[in-house]
Write an enzyme that holds these catalytic residues in place. Structure first.
Site, mmCIF file in Angstrom:
data_model
loop_
_atom_site.group_PDB
_atom_site.id
_atom_site.type_symbol
_atom_site.label_atom_id
_atom_site.label_comp_id
_atom_site.label_asym_id
_atom_site.label_seq_id
_atom_site.Cartn_x
_atom_site.Cartn_y
_atom_site.Cartn_z
ATOM 1 N N GLY A 1 0.828 -1.201 0.000
ATOM 2 C CA GLY A 1 0.000 0.000 0.000
ATOM 3 C C GLY A 1 0.860 1.248 0.000
ATOM 4 N N GLY B 1 -0.461 4.653 -0.034
ATOM 5 C CA GLY B 1 -1.311 5.815 0.143
ATOM 6 C C GLY B 1 -0.649 6.825 1.054
ATOM 7 N N ASN B 2 -1.447 7.480 1.872
ATOM 8 C CA ASN B 2 -0.969 8.543 2.737
ATOM 9 C C ASN B 2 0.133 8.067 3.675
ATOM 10 O OD1 ASN B 2 -1.098 11.233 3.657
ATOM 11 N ND2 ASN B 2 -2.355 10.613 5.401
ATOM 12 N N VAL B 3 -0.121 6.972 4.403
ATOM 13 C CA VAL B 3 0.867 6.482 5.373
ATOM 14 C C VAL B 3 2.059 5.856 4.666
ATOM 15 C CG1 VAL B 3 1.261 4.939 7.327
ATOM 16 C CG2 VAL B 3 -0.934 6.129 7.108
ATOM 17 N N LYS C 1 -1.970 -0.796 -6.480
ATOM 18 C CA LYS C 1 -3.028 -1.259 -7.379
ATOM 19 C C LYS C 1 -2.717 -0.910 -8.824
ATOM 20 C CE LYS C 1 -6.881 -1.218 -4.104
ATOM 21 N NZ LYS C 1 -8.228 -0.633 -3.790
ATOM 22 N N LYS D 1 -5.702 -1.262 12.521
ATOM 23 C CA LYS D 1 -6.456 -1.459 13.766
ATOM 24 C C LYS D 1 -7.617 -2.425 13.584
ATOM 25 C CE LYS D 1 -8.833 2.810 12.604
ATOM 26 N NZ LYS D 1 -7.877 3.157 11.535
ATOM 27 N N GLY E 1 -1.556 6.749 15.969
ATOM 28 C CA GLY E 1 -0.625 7.429 15.074
ATOM 29 C C GLY E 1 0.768 7.524 15.651
ATOM 30 N N ILE F 1 1.674 8.622 18.577
ATOM 31 C CA ILE F 1 1.777 8.453 20.036
ATOM 32 C C ILE F 1 2.165 7.009 20.342
ATOM 33 C CG2 ILE F 1 0.552 8.566 22.230
ATOM 34 C CD1 ILE F 1 -1.308 10.635 20.986
ATOM 35 N N LYS G 1 -9.707 0.754 18.375
ATOM 36 C CA LYS G 1 -8.484 1.156 19.073
ATOM 37 C C LYS G 1 -8.580 0.872 20.567
ATOM 38 C CE LYS G 1 -7.471 4.822 15.714
ATOM 39 N NZ LYS G 1 -7.454 6.287 15.480
#
EC number: 1.1.1.3
Length: 429
Positions: A10, A12-14, A45, A105, A134, A136, A205
């Site tokens: 993946g 994407g953003n992360v 993808k 999660k 995130g 933390i 979470k």
């Protein structure tokens, strides 16, 4: 210096956040891990998709087998999200003797037993710090720093989207729909915001944190859940009048070997540090019997904060740390702690009614509260030229059952139009 190859599932953003951190902090990471990390493959993808960062197409693949069958890849970082596909990819990777780092999660909350058992059987490490808050490091705190404590409670703002929405409603005086639209425009909320605004994200979470903290397996379906859709601007204003701020809290407490697990909007004192956690920031308070209260604060989402937690897990694997305690390792004797039914939970409550402006309505409602062992701390009724007016109460601590019984009878009063809001209060006592 030895090189280790990893794969990212993946992008994407992360995923892009992890890529940036590995590139920009390469020297620091090499120094702290004693390895040079090479991203050998990235599962996407669409290989030909236009991307904001420069990346060689040679390391992109749309076939998971290119990663599973590559024996030189030692760590797989799962950042696809979602359920089935991500879970199956992690299982296949572990059976190919690859360590796992994930931010998922949903998978952890649903299938932790199965995943940790496979990791143990295959003698690979499974890290999931980024799955909860995130940037933390809450999982590491529970597993390592607080191991000398019996954790008594966890109270947290652990969803950045809802915290942004409630912050905008509180600070800018706008309604829920407008705040949600702004969150979506900024990329903080999905086009379908259900998971966030209806509390599901926070439930997953909380299940992970509670399982680790209390040494028991938690079925996330057993956690009481309310979202924030019903919170109105009027509730925000009344909360301010009473000296409170509304936040979506995830709450886990243990008392007399019974667990109290709930996610819902909550009034908290406006002078409490958690009331000042705004925007997309998260905060988690942990109470241990030895350390007392701790509060962790930081960005709970975003490419770089979450990517930081992911890269931290990669470094932990490279350092070959002792495997952290996981949900599968709790003893059989402690696996089945009883979870309180919602009606057993006790709290102070904020209650707002819509009533007809008639003499006696306050006395009638107060009488019913008293008959059901609900004591009122304070109330306010706005003066209005209209026939219908809001009537708001703050109660002393009461059981959920007594509150519900009271309101069922109050709703039947001739001069009560409807119950508008019921919001619990957390005083942190």
């Amino acid at each position: 210096m030895e090189k280790v190859k990893i794969a990212i599932l993946g992008f994407g953003n992360v995923g892009t956040g992890v890529w940036k951190i590995l590139k920009e902090n390469k020297k620091e990471i090499m120094k702290r891990s004693n390895y040079e990390i090479e991203v050998a493959k990235i599962l996407v993808k669409d290989i030909n998709k236009k991307r904001d960062i420069a990346i060689s197409k040679e390391i992109l693949t749309d076939n998971i087998d290119d990663i599973i069958n590559d024996e030189s890849i030692k760590i797989v970082v799962e950042l696809i999200g979602g359920r089935g596909e991500a879970k199956q990819y992690m299982i296949r990777a572990m059976k190919a003797k690859k360590h796992i780092v994930t931010a998922n999660k949903l998978v952890i909350a649903n299938w932790s037993d199965e995943l940790f058992k496979i990791a143990e059987e295959e003698k690979v490490l499974f890290y999931y710090e980024a799955s909860v808050a995130g940037g933390i490091p809450i999982i590491r705190e529970i597993n390592e720093s607080l191991t000398a404590n019996r954790i008594q409670q966890i109270i947290g703002i652990i969803n950045g989207t809802t915290n942004y929405i409630l912050s905008k409603m509180t600070n800018d005086g706008i309604g829920f729909e407008e705040a949600l639209k702004e969150a979506q425009e900024k990329g903080y909320a999905e086009a379908d915001p259900t998971s966030d605004v209806d509390g599901y994200d926070a439930v997953y979470k909380l299940a992970i944190m509670a399982s680790l903290s209390f040494g028991t397996k938690i079925n996330h379906d057993a956690i009481y859940r309310e979202g924030i859709r019903s919170i109105s601007s009027l509730d925000i204003e009344y909360a301010k009048k009473f000296g409170y701020t509304i936040k979506l809290l995830a709450i886990a407490k243990e008392e007399n070997s019974k667990l109290e697990l709930r996610v819902h909007p909550t009034l908290i004192p406006s002078n409490h540090p958690m009331a000042n956690v705004n925007d997309v920031f998260n905060a988690i308070m942990i109470k241990g019997n030895a350390v007392g209260e701790l509060m962790l604060y930081g960005r709970g989402a975003g490419d770089l904060p979450t990517g930081s937690a992911v890269v931290g897990d990669i470094i932990s694997i490279l350092r070959n740390n002792v495997k952290p305690a996981d949900i599968s390792e709790v003893s059989e004797e402690s696996n089945f702690k009883e979870i309180k039914k919602p009606e057993e939970n006790e709290a102070e409550f904020y209650i707002r009614l819509n009533v007809k402006d008639r003499a006696g309505v306050l006395g009638d409602t107060a009488k019913i509260f008293g008959e059901n062992n609900v004591s009122i701390i304070s109330m306010t009724q706005d003066v209005s030229r209209e026939d219908d007016v809001p009537l708001a109460f703050i109660t002393h601590k009461s059981t959920e059952k007594n509150i519900r019984n009271s309101l069922e009878k109050i709703k039947s009063l001739e001069n009560v139009n409807r119950v508008e809001s019921i919001i619990r209060i957390e005083s942190f006592n």
